[in-house]
Design a protein around this motif. Sequence first.
Motif, mmCIF file in Angstrom:
data_model
loop_
_atom_site.group_PDB
_atom_site.id
_atom_site.type_symbol
_atom_site.label_atom_id
_atom_site.label_comp_id
_atom_site.label_asym_id
_atom_site.label_seq_id
_atom_site.Cartn_x
_atom_site.Cartn_y
_atom_site.Cartn_z
ATOM 1 N N LEU A 122 133.034 1.802 -92.274
ATOM 2 C CA LEU A 122 134.409 2.287 -92.089
ATOM 3 C C LEU A 122 134.564 3.705 -92.637
ATOM 4 N N VAL A 123 133.946 3.982 -93.761
ATOM 5 C CA VAL A 123 134.006 5.349 -94.314
ATOM 6 C C VAL A 123 133.347 6.331 -93.361
ATOM 7 N N ASP A 124 132.178 5.965 -92.804
ATOM 8 C CA ASP A 124 131.504 6.843 -91.842
ATOM 9 C C ASP A 124 132.356 7.063 -90.601
ATOM 10 N N ALA A 125 133.009 6.008 -90.128
ATOM 11 C CA ALA A 125 133.871 6.135 -88.957
ATOM 12 C C ALA A 125 135.078 7.026 -89.253
ATOM 13 N N ASP A 126 135.581 6.930 -90.495
ATOM 14 C CA ASP A 126 136.763 7.704 -90.876
ATOM 15 C C ASP A 126 136.462 9.197 -90.962
ATOM 16 N N ILE A 127 135.240 9.551 -91.371
ATOM 17 C CA ILE A 127 134.886 10.970 -91.494
ATOM 18 C C ILE A 127 134.013 11.442 -90.336
ATOM 19 N N ALA A 128 133.926 10.626 -89.278
ATOM 20 C CA ALA A 128 133.059 10.980 -88.146
ATOM 21 C C ALA A 128 133.404 12.339 -87.560
ATOM 22 N N ASN A 129 134.633 12.792 -87.778
ATOM 23 C CA ASN A 129 135.074 14.067 -87.225
ATOM 24 C C ASN A 129 134.208 15.231 -87.685
ATOM 25 N N ILE A 130 133.636 15.147 -88.897
ATOM 26 C CA ILE A 130 132.836 16.267 -89.397
ATOM 27 C C ILE A 130 131.532 16.416 -88.623
ATOM 28 N N GLY A 131 131.159 15.372 -87.890
ATOM 29 C CA GLY A 131 129.934 15.429 -87.089
ATOM 30 C C GLY A 131 130.214 15.592 -85.616
ATOM 31 N N ASP A 133 131.958 18.223 -82.383
ATOM 32 C CA ASP A 133 132.235 19.630 -82.073
ATOM 33 C C ASP A 133 133.733 19.942 -82.090
ATOM 34 N N THR A 134 134.547 18.913 -82.257
ATOM 35 C CA THR A 134 135.996 19.123 -82.355
ATOM 36 C C THR A 134 136.450 19.297 -83.810
ATOM 37 N N PHE A 135 135.484 19.392 -84.725
ATOM 38 C CA PHE A 135 135.816 19.426 -86.148
ATOM 39 C C PHE A 135 136.798 20.534 -86.497
ATOM 40 N N PHE A 136 136.569 21.746 -86.027
ATOM 41 C CA PHE A 136 137.382 22.892 -86.438
ATOM 42 C C PHE A 136 138.830 22.774 -85.958
ATOM 43 N N ALA A 137 139.010 22.247 -84.754
ATOM 44 C CA ALA A 137 140.375 22.086 -84.226
ATOM 45 C C ALA A 137 141.141 21.021 -85.011
ATOM 46 N N THR A 138 140.495 19.904 -85.257
ATOM 47 C CA THR A 138 141.184 18.828 -85.977
ATOM 48 C C THR A 138 141.402 19.178 -87.446
ATOM 49 N N ALA A 139 140.504 19.990 -88.008
ATOM 50 C CA ALA A 139 140.677 20.420 -89.405
ATOM 51 C C ALA A 139 141.939 21.251 -89.562
ATOM 52 N N GLU A 140 142.273 22.036 -88.553
ATOM 53 C CA GLU A 140 143.508 22.826 -88.608
ATOM 54 C C GLU A 140 144.741 21.918 -88.613
ATOM 55 N N LEU A 141 144.639 20.780 -87.927
ATOM 56 C CA LEU A 141 145.745 19.824 -87.954
ATOM 57 C C LEU A 141 145.938 19.261 -89.362
ATOM 58 N N LEU A 142 144.824 18.981 -90.036
ATOM 59 C CA LEU A 142 144.903 18.492 -91.412
ATOM 60 C C LEU A 142 145.511 19.557 -92.321
ATOM 61 N N ARG A 143 145.162 20.808 -92.080
ATOM 62 C CA ARG A 143 145.732 21.916 -92.870
ATOM 63 C C ARG A 143 147.245 21.973 -92.727
ATOM 64 N N VAL A 144 147.717 21.782 -91.514
ATOM 65 C CA VAL A 144 149.167 21.777 -91.269
ATOM 66 C C VAL A 144 149.828 20.634 -92.024
ATOM 67 N N GLU A 145 149.210 19.457 -91.976
ATOM 68 C CA GLU A 145 149.751 18.295 -92.692
ATOM 69 C C GLU A 145 149.877 18.557 -94.186
ATOM 70 N N PHE A 181 125.504 11.721 -85.997
ATOM 71 C CA PHE A 181 126.356 12.864 -86.335
ATOM 72 C C PHE A 181 125.655 13.976 -87.112
ATOM 73 N N SER A 182 124.472 13.716 -87.652
ATOM 74 C CA SER A 182 123.857 14.709 -88.540
ATOM 75 C C SER A 182 123.563 16.036 -87.838
ATOM 76 N N LYS A 183 123.119 15.988 -86.607
ATOM 77 C CA LYS A 183 122.780 17.213 -85.892
ATOM 78 C C LYS A 183 124.003 18.108 -85.726
ATOM 79 N N GLN A 184 125.092 17.507 -85.269
ATOM 80 C CA GLN A 184 126.317 18.298 -85.084
ATOM 81 C C GLN A 184 126.900 18.715 -86.434
ATOM 82 N N LEU A 185 126.723 17.857 -87.452
ATOM 83 C CA LEU A 185 127.199 18.216 -88.786
ATOM 84 C C LEU A 185 126.493 19.476 -89.278
#
Length: 395
Positions: A122-131, A133-145, A181-185
């Motif tokens: 579940l932890v891996d699934a929750d942070i899957a975003n870091i692995g 290619d959409t990481f940078f876009a979704t990270a900006e959403l977290l910044r706004v939050e 996810f490691s390669k994309q990470l």
Amino acid sequence: MEKEDLIRKAGNFVFALFKEKLSKKLVYHNYKHTFEVVKEARQLAETLQLSDEELEILLLAAWFHDTGYITTYENHEDESIEIATNFLREEKFPEEKITQVNRCIMATKQGQLTHHLLEDILVDADIANIGKDTFFATAELLRVEWEIFLDRTFTDLEWSQYQLDFLLSVSFRTQPAQAKFSKQLSKNIQAQRTHQLDLAKKKKKKEKKNRETMAQPKRGIETMFKSTYDNHISLSAIADNKANMMISLNAIIMSIIITYLGTKSSIIGAEFTRNPVLMIPVGILLATTLASVISAIISAQPEVTSFRLRPDKLTSRRINLLFFGNFTKIPLEDFQAGMHDIMRDKNALYNNMITDIYYLGDVLKSKYRLLRISYTIFMIGIILTVLSFVIAIAQ
């Protein structure tokens, strides 16, 4: 089949709950994020060939892990556990399995240690975003939050550094997640490093440009300083001329009065002897001219604004190192060092000039205040003298 029905029912419950109660300002932790976590958890579980019972616990935890955001942002995991527990108890879900679901939910809290494979998944699934290619876009959403709900603001460079530190500090806990996810990470880490370096270079370039801009002669700024200095010098000269005029005029009047009063043999001296009441207007004129000339003399008196300087205070905004009243109080070596600092920093030079203008204005204010007092006393003295003289003659 019953297990899939409960999972589907949980998904529908969370969807309705988010639609009704979740803030629209939650642009990252919303139903889309929860759905992605459930999807990733299912795929990782299939790779690991979990049993149906384990899969059920995992997916239920995935659906409920962020439901606490409907009431609180920080420590939302506790609220998520409460919501999940209430739902599962209504569905007659076994208590021991509810405990396992809750442990999985709590494992998603940042910095929490995991003790079971389901928690790791579940932890891996929750942070899957870091692995992804959409990481940078979704990270900006977290910044706004964070700006909205936590009042945490970042510059672009600060956020880039924070994201880079985060990417370097986390790792996937299960083998399937690492493989997926490691390669994309790694690509994301490299891209974040490049982005961070670019931002740092832009910041340095901007700072250098600002320094160069300040260091370049500015005709408008220099003209302003020149005009201001000329105005202050002109006003100071005018004040000194007016003070000299008042000193000369009052000195002449006082000399005449003293001379005539001291000459007993003169006609006026004899007249004052025979008519002492005339001494009243003369006394008023003498007293007021004396007060007026004293004010004028104080106004024309040189005034030096200075401070007690210490070498470690030479860069203070209150100190003008260009003014002799200041720099003559320090050793030559400290003065030379301070001047070199000013020559290297245009901003420091302007600060010294601004400080000088301020205290020149302060001196001018004092001069004109005393001059006004001198003229006012002289005017009142003349009026009182004439009135008292008329009254004395009339008697």
